[in-house]
Motif scaffolding. Structure first.
Motif, PDB file in Angstrom:
ATOM      1  N   UNK A  53       0.820  -1.218   0.000  1.00 25.29           N
ATOM      2  CA  UNK A  53       0.000   0.000   0.000  1.00 25.29           C
ATOM      3  C   UNK A  53       0.852   1.267   0.000  1.00 25.29           C
ATOM      4  N   UNK A  54       1.993   1.217   0.653  1.00 26.32           N
ATOM      5  CA  UNK A  54       2.892   2.368   0.639  1.00 26.32           C
ATOM      6  C   UNK A  54       3.443   2.581  -0.774  1.00 26.32           C
ATOM      7  N   UNK A  55       3.809   1.513  -1.447  1.00 28.17           N
ATOM      8  CA  UNK A  55       4.309   1.613  -2.823  1.00 28.17           C
ATOM      9  C   UNK A  55       3.224   2.147  -3.752  1.00 28.17           C
ATOM     10  N   UNK A  56       2.015   1.665  -3.559  1.00 26.88           N
ATOM     11  CA  UNK A  56       0.885   2.131  -4.367  1.00 26.88           C
ATOM     12  C   UNK A  56       0.659   3.626  -4.168  1.00 26.88           C
ATOM     13  N   UNK A  57       0.733   4.069  -2.927  1.00 26.84           N
ATOM     14  CA  UNK A  57       0.521   5.483  -2.649  1.00 26.84           C
ATOM     15  C   UNK A  57       1.645   6.338  -3.245  1.00 26.84           C
ATOM     16  N   UNK A  58       2.863   5.841  -3.155  1.00 30.31           N
ATOM     17  CA  UNK A  58       3.993   6.588  -3.725  1.00 30.31           C
ATOM     18  C   UNK A  58       3.909   6.679  -5.244  1.00 30.31           C
ATOM     19  N   UNK A  59       3.320   5.672  -5.857  1.00 36.70           N
ATOM     20  CA  UNK A  59       3.200   5.704  -7.319  1.00 36.70           C
ATOM     21  C   UNK A  59       2.042   6.594  -7.779  1.00 36.70           C
ATOM     22  N   UNK A  60       1.201   7.024  -6.841  1.00 34.25           N
ATOM     23  CA  UNK A  60       0.080   7.935  -7.143  1.00 34.25           C
ATOM     24  C   UNK A  60       0.058   9.087  -6.147  1.00 34.25           C
ATOM     25  N   UNK A  61       1.067   9.950  -6.182  1.00 37.83           N
ATOM     26  CA  UNK A  61       1.112  11.048  -5.201  1.00 37.83           C
ATOM     27  C   UNK A  61      -0.033  12.049  -5.351  1.00 37.83           C
ATOM     28  N   UNK A  62      -0.694  12.017  -6.483  1.00 44.44           N
ATOM     29  CA  UNK A  62      -1.794  12.962  -6.702  1.00 44.44           C
ATOM     30  C   UNK A  62      -2.965  12.730  -5.746  1.00 44.44           C
ATOM     31  N   UNK A  63      -3.080  11.514  -5.182  1.00 43.84           N
ATOM     32  CA  UNK A  63      -4.192  11.262  -4.268  1.00 43.84           C
ATOM     33  C   UNK A  63      -4.061  12.079  -2.986  1.00 43.84           C
ATOM     34  N   UNK A  64      -2.824  12.403  -2.612  1.00 45.14           N
ATOM     35  CA  UNK A  64      -2.638  13.227  -1.417  1.00 45.14           C
ATOM     36  C   UNK A  64      -3.199  14.632  -1.622  1.00 45.14           C
ATOM     37  N   UNK A  65      -3.167  15.096  -2.861  1.00 48.84           N
ATOM     38  CA  UNK A  65      -3.718  16.421  -3.164  1.00 48.84           C
ATOM     39  C   UNK A  65      -5.249  16.413  -3.133  1.00 48.84           C
ATOM     40  N   UNK A  66      -5.840  15.222  -3.243  1.00 50.86           N
ATOM     41  CA  UNK A  66      -7.296  15.104  -3.285  1.00 50.86           C
ATOM     42  C   UNK A  66      -7.933  15.143  -1.897  1.00 50.86           C
ATOM     43  N   UNK A  67      -7.162  14.859  -0.856  1.00 48.79           N
ATOM     44  CA  UNK A  67      -7.751  14.823   0.484  1.00 48.79           C
ATOM     45  C   UNK A  67      -7.643  16.193   1.140  1.00 48.79           C
ATOM     46  N   UNK A  68      -8.563  16.512   1.999  1.00 49.19           N
ATOM     47  CA  UNK A  68      -8.541  17.807   2.697  1.00 49.19           C
ATOM     48  C   UNK A  68      -7.292  17.945   3.577  1.00 49.19           C
ATOM     49  N   UNK A  69      -6.910  19.175   3.821  1.00 43.84           N
ATOM     50  CA  UNK A  69      -5.694  19.467   4.589  1.00 43.84           C
ATOM     51  C   UNK A  69      -5.720  18.850   5.982  1.00 43.84           C
ATOM     52  N   UNK A  70      -6.898  18.871   6.646  1.00 48.33           N
ATOM     53  CA  UNK A  70      -6.967  18.310   7.996  1.00 48.33           C
ATOM     54  C   UNK A  70      -6.750  16.793   7.984  1.00 48.33           C
ATOM     55  N   UNK A  71      -7.250  16.107   6.955  1.00 51.43           N
ATOM     56  CA  UNK A  71      -7.023  14.663   6.842  1.00 51.43           C
ATOM     57  C   UNK A  71      -5.564  14.364   6.513  1.00 51.43           C
ATOM     58  N   UNK A  72      -4.954  15.222   5.701  1.00 54.03           N
ATOM     59  CA  UNK A  72      -3.540  15.063   5.377  1.00 54.03           C
ATOM     60  C   UNK A  72      -2.697  15.222   6.643  1.00 54.03           C
ATOM     61  N   UNK A  73      -3.051  16.199   7.469  1.00 51.48           N
ATOM     62  CA  UNK A  73      -2.349  16.409   8.735  1.00 51.48           C
ATOM     63  C   UNK A  73      -2.524  15.194   9.645  1.00 51.48           C
ATOM     64  N   UNK A  74      -3.739  14.659   9.708  1.00 50.53           N
ATOM     65  CA  UNK A  74      -4.005  13.470  10.525  1.00 50.53           C
ATOM     66  C   UNK A  74      -3.191  12.269  10.021  1.00 50.53           C
ATOM     67  N   UNK A  75      -3.062  12.149   8.712  1.00 49.79           N
ATOM     68  CA  UNK A  75      -2.278  11.062   8.130  1.00 49.79           C
ATOM     69  C   UNK A  75      -0.797  11.213   8.490  1.00 49.79           C
ATOM     70  N   UNK A  76      -0.289  12.434   8.452  1.00 50.41           N
ATOM     71  CA  UNK A  76       1.100  12.693   8.860  1.00 50.41           C
ATOM     72  C   UNK A  76       1.317  12.324  10.325  1.00 50.41           C
ATOM     73  N   UNK A  77       0.364  12.711  11.184  1.00 53.61           N
ATOM     74  CA  UNK A  77       0.476  12.399  12.611  1.00 53.61           C
ATOM     75  C   UNK A  77       0.429  10.890  12.852  1.00 53.61           C
TER      76      UNK A  77
END
Length: 148
Positions: A53-77
């Motif tokens: 799943x990490x490899x899949x996410x790295x191969x599609x970095x555009x999905x990170x731009x699709x999620x709201x900033x607060x969810x992105x922050x939660x994912x980082x945490x």
């Protein structure tokens, strides 16, 4: 174009592996070594899933731009907590390994002392293993020569 299910799969695999790492770390700290075997197959499966799943996410970095900033922050945490759990687990595993190595070393030293081996283990060349580690070098060479 990728969809948000990539993020959800990554998050779930990370949470599952993190829970197992925390469980394993707690078991190591309680010295419940016999029950660790049961976790290993599951740990391997979760590690493979996380890597996929990490490899899949790295191969599609555009999905990170699709999620709201607060969810992105939660994912980082969440990822930071995962890294801490991984670090704690690695330290607990290393500590257990070192403790086991010290016990083996003490046993080997005791056997050497009982057999009158006063020389220290050589620090260069191939280390003596098997029977050779528990007897004087001259007997070990004779035993090896005899077996050839």
């Amino acid at each position: 174009m990728a969809d948000l299910s990539i993020i959800d799969a990554f998050r779930e695999s990370m949470i599952g592996l993190m829970k197992l790492l925390n469980e394993e770390t707690a078991m190591l700290k309680r010295r419940e070594f016999k029950t660790l075997d049961k976790l290993q197959a599951r740990k391997r499966q979760l590690s493979i899933s996380f890597e996929k799943h990490q490899t899949e996410m790295r191969s599609h970095p555009e999905v990170l731009e699709m999620i709201p900033a607060d969810e992105r922050t939660a994912l980082r945490e969440l990822y930071q907590r995962f890294r801490c759990a991984l670090s704690d687990n690695m330290l607990a595993l290393r500590s257990s390994h070192d403790a086991a190595e010290r016990v083996v070393s003490l046993i080997m030293d005791s056997v050497r002392k009982q057999r009158g081996i006063t020389a220290e283990e050589p620090s260069f060349g191939r280390p003596r293993t098997g029977y050779a580690a528990y007897c004087p070098a001259s007997r070990a060479v004779a035993a090896v020569s005899k077996s050839l």
